[in-house]
Write a protein that holds these residues in place. Structure first.
Motif, PDB file in Angstrom:
ATOM      1  N   PHE A  13       0.836  -1.200   0.000  1.00 12.42           N
ATOM      2  CA  PHE A  13       0.000   0.000   0.000  1.00 12.42           C
ATOM      3  C   PHE A  13       0.875   1.255   0.000  1.00 12.42           C
ATOM      4  O   PHE A  13       0.650   2.192  -0.766  1.00 12.42           O
ATOM      5  CB  PHE A  13      -0.895  -0.034   1.244  1.00 12.42           C
ATOM      6  CG  PHE A  13      -2.056   0.923   1.215  1.00 12.42           C
ATOM      7  CD1 PHE A  13      -3.284   0.537   0.696  1.00 12.42           C
ATOM      8  CD2 PHE A  13      -1.923   2.212   1.707  1.00 12.42           C
ATOM      9  CE1 PHE A  13      -4.361   1.425   0.680  1.00 12.42           C
ATOM     10  CE2 PHE A  13      -2.976   3.097   1.699  1.00 12.42           C
ATOM     11  CZ  PHE A  13      -4.211   2.702   1.180  1.00 12.42           C
ATOM     12  N   ALA A  35      -5.975   5.410   5.665  1.00 16.00           N
ATOM     13  CA  ALA A  35      -6.508   4.988   4.362  1.00 16.00           C
ATOM     14  C   ALA A  35      -6.470   3.472   4.231  1.00 16.00           C
ATOM     15  O   ALA A  35      -7.396   2.856   3.683  1.00 16.00           O
ATOM     16  CB  ALA A  35      -5.703   5.646   3.237  1.00 16.00           C
ATOM     17  N   GLY A  82      -9.649   1.143   3.593  1.00 14.90           N
ATOM     18  CA  GLY A  82      -9.632   0.264   2.423  1.00 14.90           C
ATOM     19  C   GLY A  82      -9.854  -1.193   2.791  1.00 14.90           C
ATOM     20  O   GLY A  82     -10.542  -1.930   2.075  1.00 14.90           O
ATOM     21  N   TYR A  87     -13.576   0.648  -3.188  1.00 15.61           N
ATOM     22  CA  TYR A  87     -12.227   0.841  -2.653  1.00 15.61           C
ATOM     23  C   TYR A  87     -11.595   2.162  -3.116  1.00 15.61           C
ATOM     24  O   TYR A  87     -11.193   2.977  -2.266  1.00 15.61           O
ATOM     25  CB  TYR A  87     -11.350  -0.352  -3.035  1.00 15.61           C
ATOM     26  CG  TYR A  87     -10.005  -0.372  -2.371  1.00 15.61           C
ATOM     27  CD1 TYR A  87      -9.810  -1.062  -1.181  1.00 15.61           C
ATOM     28  CD2 TYR A  87      -8.909   0.274  -2.934  1.00 15.61           C
ATOM     29  CE1 TYR A  87      -8.568  -1.095  -0.564  1.00 15.61           C
ATOM     30  CE2 TYR A  87      -7.666   0.253  -2.330  1.00 15.61           C
ATOM     31  CZ  TYR A  87      -7.503  -0.438  -1.146  1.00 15.61           C
ATOM     32  OH  TYR A  87      -6.280  -0.466  -0.533  1.00 15.61           O
ATOM     33  N   ILE A 111     -10.822   5.397  -0.599  1.00 19.53           N
ATOM     34  CA  ILE A 111      -9.460   5.904  -0.388  1.00 19.53           C
ATOM     35  C   ILE A 111      -9.387   7.385  -0.748  1.00 19.53           C
ATOM     36  O   ILE A 111      -8.814   8.200  -0.014  1.00 19.53           O
ATOM     37  CB  ILE A 111      -8.442   5.108  -1.243  1.00 19.53           C
ATOM     38  CG1 ILE A 111      -8.407   3.641  -0.818  1.00 19.53           C
ATOM     39  CG2 ILE A 111      -7.051   5.731  -1.120  1.00 19.53           C
ATOM     40  CD1 ILE A 111      -7.977   3.398   0.594  1.00 19.53           C
ATOM     41  N   GLY A 163      -6.059   4.987  -5.030  1.00 16.12           N
ATOM     42  CA  GLY A 163      -6.927   3.833  -4.786  1.00 16.12           C
ATOM     43  C   GLY A 163      -7.067   2.934  -5.994  1.00 16.12           C
ATOM     44  O   GLY A 163      -7.009   1.705  -5.887  1.00 16.12           O
ATOM     45  N   TRP A 167      -5.697  -0.883  -5.986  1.00 16.85           N
ATOM     46  CA  TRP A 167      -6.770  -1.876  -6.145  1.00 16.85           C
ATOM     47  C   TRP A 167      -6.649  -2.586  -7.500  1.00 16.85           C
ATOM     48  O   TRP A 167      -6.745  -3.809  -7.572  1.00 16.85           O
ATOM     49  CB  TRP A 167      -8.141  -1.203  -6.037  1.00 16.85           C
ATOM     50  CG  TRP A 167      -9.273  -2.180  -6.226  1.00 16.85           C
ATOM     51  CD1 TRP A 167      -9.825  -2.998  -5.284  1.00 16.85           C
ATOM     52  CD2 TRP A 167      -9.962  -2.453  -7.451  1.00 16.85           C
ATOM     53  NE1 TRP A 167     -10.825  -3.767  -5.842  1.00 16.85           N
ATOM     54  CE2 TRP A 167     -10.919  -3.452  -7.182  1.00 16.85           C
ATOM     55  CE3 TRP A 167      -9.866  -1.961  -8.749  1.00 16.85           C
ATOM     56  CZ2 TRP A 167     -11.781  -3.955  -8.153  1.00 16.85           C
ATOM     57  CZ3 TRP A 167     -10.708  -2.469  -9.723  1.00 16.85           C
ATOM     58  CH2 TRP A 167     -11.659  -3.454  -9.422  1.00 16.85           C
TER      59      TRP A 167
END
Length: 305
Positions: free
Chosen positions: A216, A237, A241, A255, A259, A277, A281
């Protein structure tokens, strides 16, 4: 459907300039950091597959790592379609190819989820301590009622106790079958208390979540304008998420918007936040799609004998 609706709503509410900026931020993402993030994702999946062996071992089952890994990845793929169906497919896969009773395999998966929940709560606690002001702002802005969540969990707990009492005393043949199935699940769950490799299990649990955080965190260096996001903001975040993924089918649509909304509270440009995001994702979902599909195809081939 909810994810598709939210994506459509987000596009409808944004201006052409905002859509162009979001698109530019996504396509200009630094692929090196996206690749490094994917490596962290793969390492976390491998660690999860290896950790599973520790839970099955006390019951006398020695599963092969490649079967464990393919079962895990097949489960991730299934979760993109139907939330939480991946746990069922994962248990069924290992039951089919390693001769582990499904209910025992499923019980160990529940134990894993309990350990993962502890880690998520630990990260949530750290995020809350370091970002109390902004978390309270999130709760106020989106009218989140934490007491309602506690009430729901307490209700489910007492409902479960009532159901267990009924199952324990009933003499109906169908209920007896359910009771035997439940006993198998309970045996699988208890394996976390009887396993020999407790420290190795703890190590892999911490490693899995460190990889989640790192995959992340690396994306902040991939998305233009996201490098100023602090570690504290990343933690908040990340938690949001994680919940978005848990309550939907893989976080589809929800998602990136979640974010972007959280980072916007910190003054981060919304298009930058949503691009963050979408990149994290999209890359991890693509990874799960590719390896998950290969796993479903290869697991019967590898175990054809």
């Amino acid at each position: 459907m909810l994810g598709v609706f939210l994506i459509g709503l987000s596009i409808y509410k944004s201006t052409q300039e905002e859509r162009n900026q979001l698109y530019e931020n996504i396509i200009n993402a630094d692929l090196l950091f996206v690749f490094l993030s994917l490596i962290c994702g793969i390492l976390s999946h491998l660690s999860r597959a290896y950790r599973w062996k520790f839970l099955l071992s006390p019951m006398g089952y020695k599963i092969k790592l490649h079967n464990s890994f393919m079962a895990v990845m097949s489960g991730y793929l299934a979760n993109l379609g139907i939330p939480r169906s991946g746990e069922v497919l994962r248990g069924a896969s290992i039951a089919t190819y390693e001769n582990v009773p499904f209910e025992k395999a499923f019980g160990t998966i529940i134990s894993e989820r309990v350990a993962d929940l502890v880690m998520l709560l630990l990260i949530l606690t750290i995020a809350f301590i370091s970002q109390t002001q902004y978390i309270l702002l999130v709760i106020e802005t989106y009218q989140i009622n934490p007491f309602m969540g506690i009430l729901v969990l307490a209700s489910l707990f007492f409902l479960g106790l009532l159901l267990l009492k009924i199952l324990k005393k009933s003499h109906i043949p169908f209920i007896i079958k359910i009771r035997k199935f439940g006993i198998g699940i309970l045996e699988g769950m208890k394996s976390i208390l009887t396993m020999k490799n407790k420290y190795a299990f703890i190590f892999h649990t911490i490693f899995i979540w460190l990889m989640y955080l790192l995959m992340f965190y690396l994306i902040k260096f991939a998305v233009p304008g996201a490098s100023t996001i602090s570690i504290g903001q990343i933690l908040v975040a990340f938690v949001v998420g994680s919940f978005a993924i848990s309550v939907t089918n893989g976080g589809v649509g929800v998602y990136p918007i979640a974010i972007g909304a959280v980072l916007a509270l910190y003054g981060i440009n919304q298009q930058t936040g949503e691009a963050f995001g979408w990149v994290i994702w999209g890359s991890q979902t693509l990874l799960n799609l590719v390896i998950g599909s290969l796993s479903i195809f290869l697991i019967p081939v590898v175990n054809k004998k």
